[in-house]
Design a protein around this motif. Sequence first.
Motif, PDB file in Angstrom:
ATOM      1  N   UNK A  49       0.832  -1.214   0.000  1.00 44.25           N
ATOM      2  CA  UNK A  49       0.000   0.000   0.000  1.00 44.25           C
ATOM      3  C   UNK A  49       0.865   1.262   0.000  1.00 44.25           C
ATOM      4  N   UNK A  50       0.444   2.220  -0.822  1.00 44.90           N
ATOM      5  CA  UNK A  50       1.178   3.487  -0.895  1.00 44.90           C
ATOM      6  C   UNK A  50       2.254   3.502  -1.968  1.00 44.90           C
ATOM      7  N   UNK A  51       2.436   2.380  -2.649  1.00 48.49           N
ATOM      8  CA  UNK A  51       3.481   2.304  -3.669  1.00 48.49           C
ATOM      9  C   UNK A  51       2.876   2.562  -5.045  1.00 48.49           C
ATOM     10  N   UNK A  52       3.417   3.549  -5.745  1.00 49.14           N
ATOM     11  CA  UNK A  52       2.925   3.880  -7.078  1.00 49.14           C
ATOM     12  C   UNK A  52       3.658   3.041  -8.108  1.00 49.14           C
ATOM     13  N   UNK A  72       7.490   3.789  -0.648  1.00 54.37           N
ATOM     14  CA  UNK A  72       6.161   4.270  -0.273  1.00 54.37           C
ATOM     15  C   UNK A  72       6.075   5.769  -0.561  1.00 54.37           C
ATOM     16  N   UNK A  73       5.048   6.152  -1.318  1.00 54.71           N
ATOM     17  CA  UNK A  73       4.953   7.568  -1.694  1.00 54.71           C
ATOM     18  C   UNK A  73       4.041   8.368  -0.754  1.00 54.71           C
ATOM     19  N   UNK A  74       3.490   7.730   0.265  1.00 53.28           N
ATOM     20  CA  UNK A  74       2.611   8.458   1.191  1.00 53.28           C
ATOM     21  C   UNK A  74       3.416   9.427   2.044  1.00 53.28           C
ATOM     22  N   UNK A  75       2.831  10.588   2.253  1.00 52.44           N
ATOM     23  CA  UNK A  75       3.443  11.565   3.150  1.00 52.44           C
ATOM     24  C   UNK A  75       2.497  11.738   4.335  1.00 52.44           C
ATOM     25  N   UNK A  76       3.035  12.028   5.479  1.00 50.45           N
ATOM     26  CA  UNK A  76       2.129  12.177   6.602  1.00 50.45           C
ATOM     27  C   UNK A  76       2.299  13.507   7.334  1.00 50.45           C
ATOM     28  N   UNK A  77       1.155  14.079   7.773  1.00 54.11           N
ATOM     29  CA  UNK A  77       1.202  15.303   8.562  1.00 54.11           C
ATOM     30  C   UNK A  77       1.849  15.018   9.929  1.00 54.11           C
ATOM     31  N   UNK A  79       0.929  15.852  13.090  1.00 58.49           N
ATOM     32  CA  UNK A  79       0.142  15.535  14.280  1.00 58.49           C
ATOM     33  C   UNK A  79      -0.657  14.243  14.091  1.00 58.49           C
ATOM     34  N   UNK A  80      -0.227  13.215  14.792  1.00 57.73           N
ATOM     35  CA  UNK A  80      -0.848  11.897  14.651  1.00 57.73           C
ATOM     36  C   UNK A  80      -1.848  11.684  15.784  1.00 57.73           C
ATOM     37  N   UNK A  85      -0.346   1.892  11.410  1.00 56.07           N
ATOM     38  CA  UNK A  85       0.699   1.406  10.502  1.00 56.07           C
ATOM     39  C   UNK A  85       1.774   2.482  10.364  1.00 56.07           C
ATOM     40  N   UNK A  86       2.975   2.026  10.065  1.00 55.85           N
ATOM     41  CA  UNK A  86       4.088   2.933   9.837  1.00 55.85           C
ATOM     42  C   UNK A  86       4.290   3.141   8.349  1.00 55.85           C
ATOM     43  N   UNK A  87       4.753   4.330   8.001  1.00 57.50           N
ATOM     44  CA  UNK A  87       5.054   4.601   6.607  1.00 57.50           C
ATOM     45  C   UNK A  87       6.531   4.355   6.380  1.00 57.50           C
TER      46      UNK A  87
ATOM     47  N   UNK B   5       5.236  -4.153  10.116  1.00 56.63           N
ATOM     48  CA  UNK B   5       4.720  -2.840   9.780  1.00 56.63           C
ATOM     49  C   UNK B   5       3.833  -2.259  10.860  1.00 56.63           C
ATOM     50  N   UNK B  37      -4.581   5.115   9.948  1.00 51.12           N
ATOM     51  CA  UNK B  37      -3.893   6.236  10.586  1.00 51.12           C
ATOM     52  C   UNK B  37      -4.806   7.450  10.515  1.00 51.12           C
ATOM     53  N   UNK B  38      -4.810   8.233  11.595  1.00 53.86           N
ATOM     54  CA  UNK B  38      -5.616   9.456  11.617  1.00 53.86           C
ATOM     55  C   UNK B  38      -4.721  10.623  12.024  1.00 53.86           C
ATOM     56  N   UNK B 116      -3.324   3.731  -5.120  1.00 54.04           N
ATOM     57  CA  UNK B 116      -2.241   2.804  -4.752  1.00 54.04           C
ATOM     58  C   UNK B 116      -2.582   1.953  -3.527  1.00 54.04           C
ATOM     59  N   UNK B 118      -4.467   2.752  -1.012  1.00 51.87           N
ATOM     60  CA  UNK B 118      -4.672   3.512   0.223  1.00 51.87           C
ATOM     61  C   UNK B 118      -5.890   4.418   0.044  1.00 51.87           C
TER      62      UNK B 118
END
Lengths: 133, 139
Positions: A49-52, A72-77, A79-80, A85-87, B5, B37-38, B116, B118
């Motif tokens: 998941x997250x892979x283009x 993985x192309x996901x970016x995360x803000x 404040x979690x 899951x980890x990116x 993961x 994730x949130x 992808x 997600x």
Amino acid sequence: MTEQILSDMGKREVAHTGAEQLVDAGTAFSPDMDIFMSENELLFIADLPGVAKGDVSIEIDENNALLIKAQNSLKEPEKVILRQFNLGNYYRAFQIGQEYDKDKAKAVLENGQLELRIPKREAVKPKRISINA
Amino acid sequence: MLMNRSPWGELHKMRNEVDRLFNNSFQGGKISFPFVNLYDTDIEMLMQIELPGMSKDDITVTYVDGDLKVAGNRKPFSVDGQYELIRNERSTGAFERSYKLPVTVLNDRITADFANGVLTIKLPKAEEAKTKKIDVKVN
């Protein structure tokens, strides 16, 4: 860690070996995978998941060591609120039997799911021999 | 270093505790799939759900009275012919997750995109829920 998939000599197993092959892997995550075996091929299904498309690399060397790497192309803000899951990037290594033909391997990535097929060499594929009456 | 993961690993109990804080409708059973994730940005709540191998037609997202619901069914990979499954790590099955959001969101401006594998749901905050900077005079 390299996992072995050998079907020669009647063995059908996936065994873990402790070989350290993570020299250039850095911190990476091991993707969940299903592996299917038929009399003609090995079929690997990997959750990426997250892979283009274009961000996955599959290498099979002359000794049939298989390496799957993906970015993985996901970016995360910052404040979690909730994290399940980890990116990060993905990495997984297998040693596959010599009877598989790396030059005929085919892979498709769709909706973050990788489908990799590695057929057996023609010479070792089972052959149906017709019986002449 | 190669890691699993999910940072919770085998600690399902711990994950269930965390989920309970955000998940009001889940009744029993272990939560293992899908992973969610949130995030909170100044202007919106951002939810990301890992659903690799699914297509957007297999996923439904609804928002009613502050409850965000995500449901779907991830089917096992179907092979064509005679195969032996020699390794099975991927999770499959029907799922439904429900979240009560901690802030008021603009329900007519919620968007969901699937790319992808997600699912990304953007929930813009109502004006009163946005982070405000307050200047405090220090004498």
